[in-house]
Every structure is written in structure tokens, then in C-alpha cells.
Write a protein that holds these residues in place. Structure first.
Motif, PDB file in Angstrom:
ATOM      1  N   ARG A  13       0.732  -1.152   0.109  1.00  0.00           N
ATOM      2  CA  ARG A  13       0.094  -0.056  -0.116  1.00  0.00           C
ATOM      3  C   ARG A  13       0.847   1.367  -0.141  1.00  0.00           C
ATOM      4  N   SER A  40       1.162   1.654  -3.694  1.00  0.00           N
ATOM      5  CA  SER A  40      -0.144   1.594  -4.457  1.00  0.00           C
ATOM      6  C   SER A  40      -1.057   2.537  -3.833  1.00  0.00           C
ATOM      7  N   TRP A  41      -0.988   2.966  -2.588  1.00  0.00           N
ATOM      8  CA  TRP A  41      -1.940   4.200  -2.106  1.00  0.00           C
ATOM      9  C   TRP A  41      -1.489   5.406  -2.564  1.00  0.00           C
ATOM     10  N   THR A  42      -0.349   5.641  -3.067  1.00  0.00           N
ATOM     11  CA  THR A  42       0.526   6.936  -3.092  1.00  0.00           C
ATOM     12  C   THR A  42       0.569   7.319  -4.736  1.00  0.00           C
ATOM     13  N   ARG A  88      -9.236   1.788   1.323  1.00  0.00           N
ATOM     14  CA  ARG A  88      -8.677   3.124   0.901  1.00  0.00           C
ATOM     15  C   ARG A  88      -7.772   3.683   1.968  1.00  0.00           C
ATOM     16  N   LYS A  89      -8.180   3.352   3.130  1.00  0.00           N
ATOM     17  CA  LYS A  89      -7.511   3.820   4.257  1.00  0.00           C
ATOM     18  C   LYS A  89      -7.334   2.863   5.514  1.00  0.00           C
ATOM     19  N   GLU A  90      -6.514   2.998   6.308  1.00  0.00           N
ATOM     20  CA  GLU A  90      -6.189   2.238   7.441  1.00  0.00           C
ATOM     21  C   GLU A  90      -7.480   2.644   8.573  1.00  0.00           C
ATOM     22  N   ALA A  91      -7.844   2.044   9.468  1.00  0.00           N
ATOM     23  CA  ALA A  91      -8.758   2.413  10.350  1.00  0.00           C
ATOM     24  C   ALA A  91      -8.534   3.877  11.070  1.00  0.00           C
TER      25      ALA A  91
END
Lengths: 247, 295
Positions: A79, A82-84, A244-247
Motif C-alpha cells: 500500500r 499503491s496508495w500513493t 482506501r484507508k487504515e482504521a
């Protein structure tokens, strides 16, 4: 981003098609030997309906789908990369799914073609029967439903969830088996079987192959439509719930 | 000061009853480098996670180049995590291709330069790389997109001293070209060398946020050595400008906040054998800030 999945699919397809090619070569060799030593050269066998060939294609495509179906899960491990990326997550997920779906179709088609090749080499004539279109639709749809089901079950979790791709096989077969049992257990299993791709495929080949016929009461064209709808629905759910996000 | 490219306002992140980041506000302007220091568990990585949108914030706002985070934001943002994340089954060259296809500003010539700088072979598969090499690949990827915002979590982790020096040079070069750099490190010397401002976190709170030069001029140590035992300090310890007094043998060390000349005169009146004023280095500033906060 989808390039990562493209490379992964290419590598995975190479392995899968390589194994298929080896199996085909083995089958061709055995066929050649059988024709020479049993019937002599030039012997001919009866025709085989093409709809039968879709069964093997379905199984091989579903085996491939068991691995391909964890693609979104694999991305969770990376992530930080891949999340950036400058692309919406939904679009990334959608592209991953499209690449995987294309790969499943390639495996299905390749298996079907290689089966045909083996049969022709055995001097068996494949015959286009009336059920072929329906079986093709059902078989390919079930493979894609299998893929999509694994995506839904794994896409939100960590690497451990990838084992679901393997575990789902005995689970699906067990549920399909329990659906034959009369009583509450059977009814519950039957209800769960609605989302079990194997239940749809088994019923199609049930009468002659000895496979179970859990959903036989449903017309084949409805079952074919159902597996495609479930495949699309599960893919949409996986794309939507992919984190899409962590908790 | 240039407009901030990184702007964090009142950031708070709670995990249940535990507050990992508590009301942190921090700006990093274009062309500047901010070093984020803090003990383990201070909340540095959580701050980065919130800043990049990995974690949901409990309160506060974050803006990159003046706008809230969106996928388009990442076109100009480079992030290197503490543990470099790579696609293990891909080669370094394939990683570069992923970046070339993902970023508009990807600069292949720059990437090749960086590969040479870090002695990396593009044919190597990521799973075969050592920790330091993985960090080097992550840095190569980060700098190859010509970012305007760099967020680096322990960017020299696992690198040898030569490559650590390269990382600092790359950051300085990026800032000189107008980028905003926010990086965390456990090596105070690196922050002192590369950063123009420092933010120190402890227990989730930002306890120092200042330009390094101002910090250094603000705090000083007055060291006095006496011929015999240290005499009565006549209430010196209660002076509000004295942060801390250390007495070891016949040596007295007073850490002062400001007006160190006046303090020096008071100590000089105690007739020491010698007296001198020492500028604090960043490590001492960090230690003082954290120990004050702990107290």
C-alpha cells in the motif's frame, strides 16, 4: 499501476499455459501410442459434443482464477506504493479486475483449444451441439464468478486471506454436497449454494458425468445468466470495498 | 517564507483511547527541509500516515500544495516509508516502468543517474535486495518523479555512510529546486546537516517546531569550573531563564533559555576558575526538549 497486474498476469499465465501445454503434449503422445498399438493407424472414433469440452475449460479457468482472484489482496501488502499513486483507487481496482478477467478468458479459451487439438489427434470428431452456446456461457461465467467471489472474500484482508483461493474448493464442494441432504442442513446449504459457482456448473454436467445436480431445477439459460450477474456483482463489490484507508 | 507546500493543522489521531498524534500543526514551505525527530513511538510515522491519507484522522486538516489530498495530489508527492515497500516479484527496471507509466513527470534519465549513484543493477529482482538496497530503490523511485513534496520516513535506514550522504545531498538538491521536504530520522546529525527547521515530537505531541539556527541561538550552556567544591548558587536554579543545572564534581553546567550573558555574570560572581558559553548542538536541544517534556 495496472502494469504491475499485467506483469503478474503474464507471469502467472506463462506458468498456467505451460502446464496446459505439457498436459496436452502428454495427452497427444498417449493418443498417438493408443492409435498405433490398439487400433492401428487411421482408426477413427465416434464424435464428441463440443459442450463437453467446456467443462475442462471451466475447471482450468477456475484454477487460474483461484490465484488471480487474490490480486487486490496482494496490493494491500504494497500500500505504501499503491496508495500513493496519482490515480483513483476505484480506477486502479477496475483495471486490475479487467486484466484478470481477460487472463481468465485466455485460460478458458486456451484449454478449450488444446482439448480440441487432443481430440482431433485422437481422430475424434468434435461436434457442435445445441447446448454448446449455453455451456460455454455457463462455464466461462462460472469461472469468472469464482474469480469474483475470491476477490470479494480476500480484497479487504492481509496476506493470510490468500489461502481462501485454495480453501474455497473443498468448502464449495462440501456445501454443494450438503445441499443434497434433506432437512434444515440441506436447505441452508442450498441457500448458500446460490453463490457457489460449482453448484451451477455441476448441475449442467450432472446427468451424464455423475456430478451433483443441486440447481438442476433451474433452467440452464437462467443459470448461465445468474453466474454472469453474480460475477459482475462480486467484481463491483470487490472494487468498492477494496480498502482506501487504515482504521 | 514561501507558501507552505505541506500544511498540517491540529492533526489528532486516536486509536481507541490511545492518542497517537495529539493536535500537531506543522508547515513546510517550498524550498525548505524540515527534520522530524522523536523517540520511538513519538507519533512520527502515524503523522506521515495521516499526512498521506493512509490513516483516517480523528481531527485536524491536511493540505498539500494548499489543497486537500486527492489522487491528483500524488502526481507531485514522493513518499519513502520506513521499510521500503517494493513489488517483490518485479525487477528494479520493472519498478521504473511502473513509475514511468504512473507519473507524468517521471524522468528516466534522472532515474538512471540515481541507479548509478546507489550502485543498483536494474535487472535485480526486488526480493533479492538487501534492506539498504531496497531503501535505495525506493529513494530512486521517489526522486525520479521530480517531486515538489517529499515525505521521507527514515530515508537512510540500512544505507552505508556514503549512500546516507547521497540521500542528504538529494534532499538538499530537491529543496534548492523548490521542493518541500519533510523527513524523519533517528540520526540527529543528519537533521542538523540537511534541515533548516526541526520538529520534535514526544508522546504524540509536537514539543519543538522551529528554525534550527533560532533554536541554537536561543539555548546555550554556561560551563564553569571551580577550584574547589561548587559554592552556594544563591537561588540560581530558580532563575526562569535557566532550564537545567548540572553539577559534576567542581564543574557546573547551566542550560539557559535566553539572556545567557546575565546568567554568565551571576555565575562569574561565584568566582569560578574558568567560565565559557557553549552553543547547543541539535542533539543537546533534542535531549533537553524530550527530557523536559518527560518531566
Amino acid at each position: 499501476m495496472e502494469y504491475v497486474e499485467l506483469l503478474r498476469a503474464r507471469r502467472s499465465l506463462s506458468w498456467h499455459l505451460g502446464i496446459l501445454a505439457i498436459l496436452t503434449l502428454g495427452a497427444l503422445y498417449l493418443a498417438h501410442e493408443a492409435l498405433l498399438h490398439v487400433h492401428g493407424s487411421g482408426a477413427s472414433h465416434g464424435p464428441v459434443q463440443l459442450s463437453w469440452l467446456t467443462w475442462f475449460a471451466t475447471v482450468f479457468a477456475a484454477i487460474y482464477a483461484s490465484s488471480a482472484g487474490t490480486s487486490l489482496n496482494r496490493e494491500n501488502a504494497t500500500r505504501d506504493i499503491s496508495w500513493t499513486k496519482p490515480a483513483p483507487r476505484t480506477l486502479v481496482a477496475l483495471r486490475f479486475v479487467l486484466i484478470d478477467v481477460a487472463a481468465v478468458i485466455v485460460v478458458f479459451a486456451a484449454t478449450f483449444l488444446l482439448e480440441t487439438l487432443v481430440l482431433v489427434s485422437l481422430q475424434v470428431t468434435p461436434v457442435l451441439d445445441s447446448a454448446f452456446g449455453e455451456m460455454l456461457e455457463l462455464g466461462l461465467g462460472a469461472s469468472l464468478m469464482w474469480y469474483a467471489l475470491i476477490q470479494v472474500l480476500t480484497c479487504r484482508f492481509g496476506p493470510g486471506a490468500r489461502s481462501i483461493g485454495g480453501i474455497l474448493w473443498p468448502v464449495a464442494l462440501t456445501i454443494d454436497g450438503l445441499a443434497q441432504v434433506p432437512g434444515v442442513v440441506g436447505s441452508l446449504a442450498m441457500a448458500v449454494d446460490v453463490v457457489n459457482p460449482l453448484a451451477y456448473v455441476g448441475s449442467s454436467f450432472g446427468s451424464s458425468s455423475g456430478a451433483r445436480a443441486t440447481l438442476n431445477f433451474v433452467p440452464a439459460d437462467v443459470r448461465a445468466l445468474a453466474v454472469w450477474l453474480f460475477a459482475v456483482l462480486f467484481c463491483a463489490v470487490a472494487v468498492t470495498i477494496w480498502p482506501r484507508k487504515e482504521a | 517564507m514561501n507558501a507552505p507546500l505541506i500544511s498540517i493543522t491540529g492533526l489528532t489521531k486516536r486509536y481507541g483511547s490511545f492518542t497517537a498524534v495529539d493536535d500537531v500543526s506543522l508547515d513546510v514551505a517550498a524550498g525548505s527541509i524540515c527534520g522530524l525527530l522523536g523517540p520511538n513511538g513519538a507519533g512520527k510515522t502515524t503523522t506521515f500516515k495521516c499526512l498521506l491519507g493512509f490513516a483516517k484522522t480523528s481531527a485536524g486538516t491536511i493540505a498539500i500544495e494548499g489543497a486537500p489530498l486527492s489522487p491528483a495530489t500524488f502526481e507531485t508527492v514522493a513518499y519513502v516509508p520506513e521499510r521500503a515497500t517494493l513489488y517483490d516479484n518485479l525487477t528494479i527496471a520493472e519498478h521504473l516502468t511502473v513509475y514511468r507509466r504512473s507519473y507524468k513527470h517521471y524522468d528516466d534519465a534522472r532515474a538512471r543517474e540515481l541507479l548509478a549513484l546507489f550502485d543498483l543493477d536494474p535487472r535485480q529482482r526486488a526480493e533479492k535486495l538487501s534492506k539498504g538496497m531496497r531503501t535505495a530503490v525506493a529513494l530512486t523511485l521517489a526522486f525520479s518523479i521530480r517531486p515538489r513534496v517529499l515525505i521521507l520516513d527514515e530515508p537512510s535506514s540500512g544505507l552505508d555512510p556514503i549512500h546516507q550522504r547521497h540521500v542528504l545531498d538529494l534532499m538538499i538538491d530537491a529543496a534548492a529546486n523548490g521542493a518541500a521536504v519533510l523527513f524523519s530520522s533517528h540520526q540527529v546529525g543528519q537533521v542538523e546537516r540537511a534541515a533548516d527547521s526541526v520538529a520534535i515530537m514526544n508522546k504524540g505531541r509536537l514539543i519543538v517546531n522551529s528554525v534550527i539556527d533560532e533554536l541554537k541561538t536561543g539555548e546555550k550552556i554556561i560551563e564553569a569550573v571551580f577550584a574547589g567544591p561548587i559554592p552556594n548558587l544563591n537561588g540560581l536554579a530558580n532563575d526562569p531563564n535557566i532550564l537545567r543545572i548540572e553539577q559534576v564534581g567542581s564543574t557546573l553546567r547551566a542550560v539557559t533559555r535566553e539572556d545567557s550573558d546575565a546568567i554568565a555574570q551571576r555565575i562569574f560572581a561565584l568566582h569560578p576558575r574558568s567560565i565559557r558559553t557553549i552553543d547547543l548542538n541539535l542533539e543537546e536541544i533534542f535531549m533537553n526538549a524530550v527530557s523536559r517534556d518527560q518531566a
